[in-house]
Design an enzyme around this catalytic site. Structure first.
Site, PDB file in Angstrom:
ATOM      1  N   HIS A  35      12.724   5.796  13.081  1.00 57.84           N
ATOM      2  CA  HIS A  35      12.548   5.908  11.626  1.00 57.84           C
ATOM      3  C   HIS A  35      13.249   7.175  11.140  1.00 57.84           C
ATOM      4  O   HIS A  35      13.251   8.188  11.842  1.00 57.84           O
ATOM      5  CB  HIS A  35      11.042   5.962  11.347  1.00 57.84           C
ATOM      6  CG  HIS A  35      10.659   5.783   9.911  1.00 57.84           C
ATOM      7  ND1 HIS A  35      10.904   6.738   8.958  1.00 57.84           N
ATOM      8  CD2 HIS A  35      10.047   4.761   9.260  1.00 57.84           C
ATOM      9  CE1 HIS A  35      10.448   6.318   7.785  1.00 57.84           C
ATOM     10  NE2 HIS A  35       9.923   5.105   7.940  1.00 57.84           N
ATOM     11  N   ARG A  44       2.103   8.527   8.808  1.00 57.92           N
ATOM     12  CA  ARG A  44       1.897   9.931   8.417  1.00 57.92           C
ATOM     13  C   ARG A  44       0.766  10.587   9.199  1.00 57.92           C
ATOM     14  O   ARG A  44       0.849  11.761   9.544  1.00 57.92           O
ATOM     15  CB  ARG A  44       1.589  10.006   6.920  1.00 57.92           C
ATOM     16  CG  ARG A  44       2.789  10.314   6.056  1.00 57.92           C
ATOM     17  CD  ARG A  44       2.398  10.369   4.599  1.00 57.92           C
ATOM     18  NE  ARG A  44       3.402  11.008   3.770  1.00 57.92           N
ATOM     19  CZ  ARG A  44       4.544  10.452   3.389  1.00 57.92           C
ATOM     20  NH1 ARG A  44       4.843   9.241   3.806  1.00 57.92           N
ATOM     21  NH2 ARG A  44       5.396  11.109   2.613  1.00 57.92           N
ATOM     22  N   GLU A  78      -0.034  -9.099  -0.827  1.00 55.86           N
ATOM     23  CA  GLU A  78      -0.661  -8.518   0.378  1.00 55.86           C
ATOM     24  C   GLU A  78      -1.904  -7.722  -0.027  1.00 55.86           C
ATOM     25  O   GLU A  78      -2.104  -6.548   0.350  1.00 55.86           O
ATOM     26  CB  GLU A  78       0.311  -7.645   1.181  1.00 55.86           C
ATOM     27  CG  GLU A  78      -0.128  -7.422   2.620  1.00 55.86           C
ATOM     28  CD  GLU A  78       0.829  -6.538   3.411  1.00 55.86           C
ATOM     29  OE1 GLU A  78       0.744  -5.304   3.316  1.00 55.86           O
ATOM     30  OE2 GLU A  78       1.659  -7.102   4.147  1.00 55.86           O
ATOM     31  N   ASP A 105       0.786  -1.230   0.000  1.00 59.50           N
ATOM     32  CA  ASP A 105       0.000   0.000   0.000  1.00 59.50           C
ATOM     33  C   ASP A 105       0.819   1.280   0.000  1.00 59.50           C
ATOM     34  O   ASP A 105       0.356   2.320   0.457  1.00 59.50           O
ATOM     35  CB  ASP A 105      -0.901  -0.015   1.243  1.00 59.50           C
ATOM     36  CG  ASP A 105      -0.094  -0.200   2.520  1.00 59.50           C
ATOM     37  OD1 ASP A 105       1.119   0.043   2.501  1.00 59.50           O
ATOM     38  OD2 ASP A 105      -0.683  -0.598   3.549  1.00 59.50           O
ATOM     39  N   GLU A 158      -2.323   5.169   2.836  1.00 59.96           N
ATOM     40  CA  GLU A 158      -2.190   3.748   2.460  1.00 59.96           C
ATOM     41  C   GLU A 158      -3.516   3.082   2.101  1.00 59.96           C
ATOM     42  O   GLU A 158      -3.569   2.230   1.220  1.00 59.96           O
ATOM     43  CB  GLU A 158      -1.507   2.966   3.586  1.00 59.96           C
ATOM     44  CG  GLU A 158      -0.020   3.256   3.748  1.00 59.96           C
ATOM     45  CD  GLU A 158       0.277   4.481   4.589  1.00 59.96           C
ATOM     46  OE1 GLU A 158      -0.691   5.154   5.055  1.00 59.96           O
ATOM     47  OE2 GLU A 158       1.462   4.796   4.784  1.00 59.96           O
ATOM     48  N   HIS A 190       5.912   5.592  12.768  1.00 53.22           N
ATOM     49  CA  HIS A 190       6.221   6.426  11.605  1.00 53.22           C
ATOM     50  C   HIS A 190       4.988   6.919  10.854  1.00 53.22           C
ATOM     51  O   HIS A 190       5.102   7.737   9.943  1.00 53.22           O
ATOM     52  CB  HIS A 190       7.087   5.647  10.612  1.00 53.22           C
ATOM     53  CG  HIS A 190       6.373   4.499   9.962  1.00 53.22           C
ATOM     54  ND1 HIS A 190       5.570   4.657   8.861  1.00 53.22           N
ATOM     55  CD2 HIS A 190       6.315   3.190  10.279  1.00 53.22           C
ATOM     56  CE1 HIS A 190       5.067   3.478   8.521  1.00 53.22           C
ATOM     57  NE2 HIS A 190       5.492   2.571   9.370  1.00 53.22           N
TER      58      HIS A 190
HETATM   59  C1  UD1 Z   1       6.636   5.047   3.731  1.00 55.07           C
HETATM   60  C2  UD1 Z   1       5.251   4.623   3.196  1.00 55.07           C
HETATM   61  C3  UD1 Z   1       4.457   3.911   4.295  1.00 55.07           C
HETATM   62  C4  UD1 Z   1       5.254   2.777   4.888  1.00 55.07           C
HETATM   63  C5  UD1 Z   1       6.593   3.303   5.377  1.00 55.07           C
HETATM   64  C6  UD1 Z   1       7.446   2.186   5.915  1.00 55.07           C
HETATM   65  C7  UD1 Z   1       4.062   6.018   1.565  1.00 55.07           C
HETATM   66  C8  UD1 Z   1       3.245   7.218   1.343  1.00 55.07           C
HETATM   67  N1  UD1 Z   1       4.489   5.822   2.814  1.00 55.07           N
HETATM   68  O1  UD1 Z   1       6.439   6.057   4.706  1.00 55.07           O
HETATM   69  O2  UD1 Z   1       3.251   3.415   3.745  1.00 55.07           O
HETATM   70  O3  UD1 Z   1       4.522   2.218   5.965  1.00 55.07           O
HETATM   71  O4  UD1 Z   1       7.284   3.922   4.272  1.00 55.07           O
HETATM   72  O5  UD1 Z   1       8.517   2.657   6.685  1.00 55.07           O
HETATM   73  O6  UD1 Z   1       4.320   5.271   0.637  1.00 55.07           O
HETATM   74  N2  UD1 Z   1      14.092   8.599   4.943  1.00 55.07           N
HETATM   75  C9  UD1 Z   1      15.468   8.534   4.912  1.00 55.07           C
HETATM   76  N3  UD1 Z   1      16.043   7.325   4.627  1.00 55.07           N
HETATM   77  C10 UD1 Z   1      15.337   6.193   4.385  1.00 55.07           C
HETATM   78  C11 UD1 Z   1      13.932   6.269   4.448  1.00 55.07           C
HETATM   79  C12 UD1 Z   1      13.329   7.481   4.708  1.00 55.07           C
HETATM   80  O7  UD1 Z   1      16.149   9.516   5.144  1.00 55.07           O
HETATM   81  O8  UD1 Z   1      15.938   5.142   4.126  1.00 55.07           O
HETATM   82  C13 UD1 Z   1      13.443   9.906   5.224  1.00 55.07           C
HETATM   83  C14 UD1 Z   1      13.563  10.895   4.037  1.00 55.07           C
HETATM   84  O9  UD1 Z   1      13.711  12.192   4.535  1.00 55.07           O
HETATM   85  C15 UD1 Z   1      12.190  10.749   3.343  1.00 55.07           C
HETATM   86  C16 UD1 Z   1      11.297  10.550   4.572  1.00 55.07           C
HETATM   87  O10 UD1 Z   1      12.040   9.715   5.452  1.00 55.07           O
HETATM   88  O11 UD1 Z   1      11.873  11.873   2.582  1.00 55.07           O
HETATM   89  C17 UD1 Z   1       9.934   9.961   4.297  1.00 55.07           C
HETATM   90  O12 UD1 Z   1       9.985   8.773   3.513  1.00 55.07           O
HETATM   91  P1  UD1 Z   1       8.631   8.312   2.758  1.00 55.07           P
HETATM   92  O13 UD1 Z   1       8.883   7.021   2.060  1.00 55.07           O
HETATM   93  O14 UD1 Z   1       8.088   9.430   1.971  1.00 55.07           O
HETATM   94  O15 UD1 Z   1       7.608   8.093   3.946  1.00 55.07           O
HETATM   95  P2  UD1 Z   1       7.587   7.052   5.136  1.00 55.07           P
HETATM   96  O16 UD1 Z   1       7.057   7.764   6.327  1.00 55.07           O
HETATM   97  O17 UD1 Z   1       8.895   6.386   5.233  1.00 55.07           O
HETATM   98  N1  UDP Z   2      12.119  -3.303  11.025  1.00 53.98           N
HETATM   99  C1  UDP Z   2      13.496  -3.378  10.802  1.00 53.98           C
HETATM  100  N2  UDP Z   2      14.315  -2.544  11.521  1.00 53.98           N
HETATM  101  C2  UDP Z   2      13.834  -1.635  12.413  1.00 53.98           C
HETATM  102  C3  UDP Z   2      12.421  -1.541  12.609  1.00 53.98           C
HETATM  103  C4  UDP Z   2      11.606  -2.388  11.887  1.00 53.98           C
HETATM  104  O1  UDP Z   2      13.973  -4.191  10.010  1.00 53.98           O
HETATM  105  O2  UDP Z   2      14.617  -0.920  13.041  1.00 53.98           O
HETATM  106  C5  UDP Z   2      11.220  -4.189  10.236  1.00 53.98           C
HETATM  107  C6  UDP Z   2      10.137  -4.915  11.001  1.00 53.98           C
HETATM  108  O3  UDP Z   2      10.598  -6.182  11.446  1.00 53.98           O
HETATM  109  C7  UDP Z   2       9.020  -5.046   9.972  1.00 53.98           C
HETATM  110  C8  UDP Z   2       9.190  -3.826   9.079  1.00 53.98           C
HETATM  111  O4  UDP Z   2      10.512  -3.346   9.340  1.00 53.98           O
HETATM  112  O5  UDP Z   2       9.176  -6.184   9.154  1.00 53.98           O
HETATM  113  C9  UDP Z   2       8.161  -2.778   9.397  1.00 53.98           C
HETATM  114  O6  UDP Z   2       8.465  -1.615   8.705  1.00 53.98           O
HETATM  115  P1  UDP Z   2       7.743  -0.227   8.993  1.00 53.98           P
HETATM  116  O7  UDP Z   2       7.244  -0.206  10.381  1.00 53.98           O
HETATM  117  O8  UDP Z   2       8.703   0.841   8.562  1.00 53.98           O
HETATM  118  O9  UDP Z   2       6.557  -0.208   7.937  1.00 53.98           O
HETATM  119  P2  UDP Z   2       5.061  -0.769   7.937  1.00 53.98           P
HETATM  120  O10 UDP Z   2       5.109  -2.227   8.224  1.00 53.98           O
HETATM  121  O11 UDP Z   2       4.291   0.001   8.954  1.00 53.98           O
HETATM  122  O12 UDP Z   2       4.587  -0.466   6.554  1.00 53.98           O
END
Ligand code: UD1
Ligand code: UDP
Length: 385
Positions: A255, A224, A122, A100, A136, A222
């Site tokens: 995160h 939104r 999924e 999602d 999502e 994390h």
């Molecule tokens: C995204 C997904 C969410 C998912 C989550 C898992 C969308 C809209 N959101 O949210 O569904 O549950 O990932 O974690 O698709 N960043 C870094 N390094 C990284 C990752 C993120 O610096 O490796 C920072 C960056 O500033 C980036 C921000 O996090 O711009 C947000 O990342 P983004 O993928 O837009 O949103 P998430 O909150 O991570």
């Molecule tokens: N996870 C990880 N390292 C961390 C925190 C979480 O590998 O420090 C793994 C966790 O086991 C799970 C996944 O990341 O499988 C969950 O990711 P996240 O919470 O970012 O996204 P969501 O599942 O909410 O989309």
């Protein structure tokens, strides 16, 4: 000779990578039937690369699009434009997307624009509230509309799809591939005492020393829709919980989203029994989850993994698309009200009966064979039709 089907897997974030990794491994074993390529959008960068390293995934295309503080508009437009060339270059028969995220919905749209079949892993999770989780719920509903094949983790998710008039011959209940990934990681950990010691050292390098004489609460967050006041409430609650329960450690791999980092660091830094550490490698995180007393999170994936490990989960959300663990009693929705978080956490700390009732290990999300079921379906299905 019958030509091999061309399959392109597209994903971009940490959880998608964890859940696609075991599927890539199984697909690559079917070399005679499938030509498989992997495209990452890199909606996440460091957190995605950690997973690619752990599962040793070779990437064929990398859109490398992550920007600090990216907006949904940035991700959407960059994925769509980036994928056009890749779809023209590889001309897959089928594009596989997961879950999602913005990557998932946009990759589905790109495949649809090119008349390429879409398989959704999924599939069928629903809250039926477009605002929660946001964005999502819309992403997964729209992906469901575009998809040709729906791999649903549970009977409940299949029913959701049937209610939306998807053709039931194209819906397969598989379990969630996250359990396949979890079992791979647990297997690796259990086989090697050296690896265990190595992981304890790596977690110590991140800033937390596992101490079997102290109980530990593991926290992640994390979403939104929790950005802003939601995170302030969460952090203030955690602060109070830590101060009231000095015999507990709170460990929080934070995160990398700046909207999360800022309130967490401002409110929770400098508290003796709160450990703010960087996101962990998957196997280290699983190891820590297994060592924890319970978990407080808003994550989707963790709600699926924790029941297999028998760990209670308090979910800081008002809705969940994963009712199975809720019904079984290992997961409880507690929202993001500060006092409610404090109350529910304290109850789990003080009341051993509540704790025991929530600690029963069970696997509502599968038995580790989801990827085989998906691949078996694709082997049988004539995707040219
Ligand atoms: C995204 C997904 C969410 C998912 C989550 C898992 C969308 C809209 N959101 O949210 O569904 O549950 O990932 O974690 O698709 N960043 C870094 N390094 C990284 C990752 C993120 O610096 O490796 C920072 C960056 O500033 C980036 C921000 O996090 O711009 C947000 O990342 P983004 O993928 O837009 O949103 P998430 O909150 O991570
Ligand atoms: N996870 C990880 N390292 C961390 C925190 C979480 O590998 O420090 C793994 C966790 O086991 C799970 C996944 O990341 O499988 C969950 O990711 P996240 O919470 O970012 O996204 P969501 O599942 O909410 O989309």
């Amino acid at each position: 000779m019958v030509s091999r089907k061309k399959i392109l897997l597209v994903f971009g974030t940490r959880p998608e990578a964890i859940k696609m990794a075991p599927l890539i491994k199984v697909l690559l074993e079917e070399k005679e039937d499938f030509e498989v390529k992997v495209c990452i959008t890199a909606q996440h960068r460091e957190m995605l690369d950690q997973v690619l390293d752990f599962f040793e995934i070779n990437v064929d295309y990398d859109l490398n699009l992550m920007k600090k503080k990216q907006t949904l508009f940035d991700i959407t437009s960059n994925v769509l434009l980036g994928l056009e060339k890749i779809l023209e270059d590889f001309t897959p028969d089928i594009v596989m997307v997961h879950g999602d995220t913005t990557t998932s919905i946009v990759a589905s749209l790109a495949a649809f624009y090119k008349h390429i079949k879409i398989a959704h892993i999924e599939a069928g999770l629903r809250t039926n509230n477009l605002q929660s989780p946001w964005p999502e719920e819309a992403n997964r509903q729209i992906t469901g509309v575009l998809a040709n094949y729906h791999f649903a983790p549970t009977d409940v998710s299949k029913e959701n799809l049937v209610k939306e008039n998807k053709d039931s011959k194209n819906i397969v209940v598989t379990g969630n591939t996250v359990i396949d990934a979890l079992f791979l990681a647990l297997d690796k950990i259990k086989k090697s005492k050296t690896l265990e010691l190595q992981m304890e050292q790596q977690i110590l390098d991140f800033g937390y020393k596992i101490n079997k004489d102290r109980k530990m609460i593991l926290v992640t967050g994390h979403r939104r829709e929790n950005h802003g006041q939601g995170f302030i409430n969460i952090c203030e609650a955690l602060k109070e919980i830590a101060e009231k329960n000095s015999e507990f450690d709170i460990v929080y791999p934070v995160h990398l989203n700046p909207n999360v980092q800022k309130p967490v660091k401002e409110i929770l830094s400098g508290i003796d029994n709160v450990y703010l550490i960087e996101p962990l490698q998957y196997e280290q995180f699983i190891y820590l989850m297994d060592k924890s007393y319970f978990i407080i999170t808003d994550s989707g994936g963790i709600q699926e993994e924790a029941p297999s490990l028998g760990k209670p989960v308090l979910v800081m959300r008002d809705t969940t698309e994963r009712p199975e663990a809720l019904e079984a009693g290992t997961v409880k929705l507690i929202g993001t009200d500060k006092n409610r978080i404090i109350q529910e956490t304290q109850k789990l700390i003080d009341d051993t009966i509540t704790y025991k009732n929530m600690s029963k290990a069970h696997n509502p999300y599968g038995d580790g064979t989801a990827c085989n079921k998906i691949v078996n379906f694709l082997l049988k299905e004539n995707i040219d039709e």
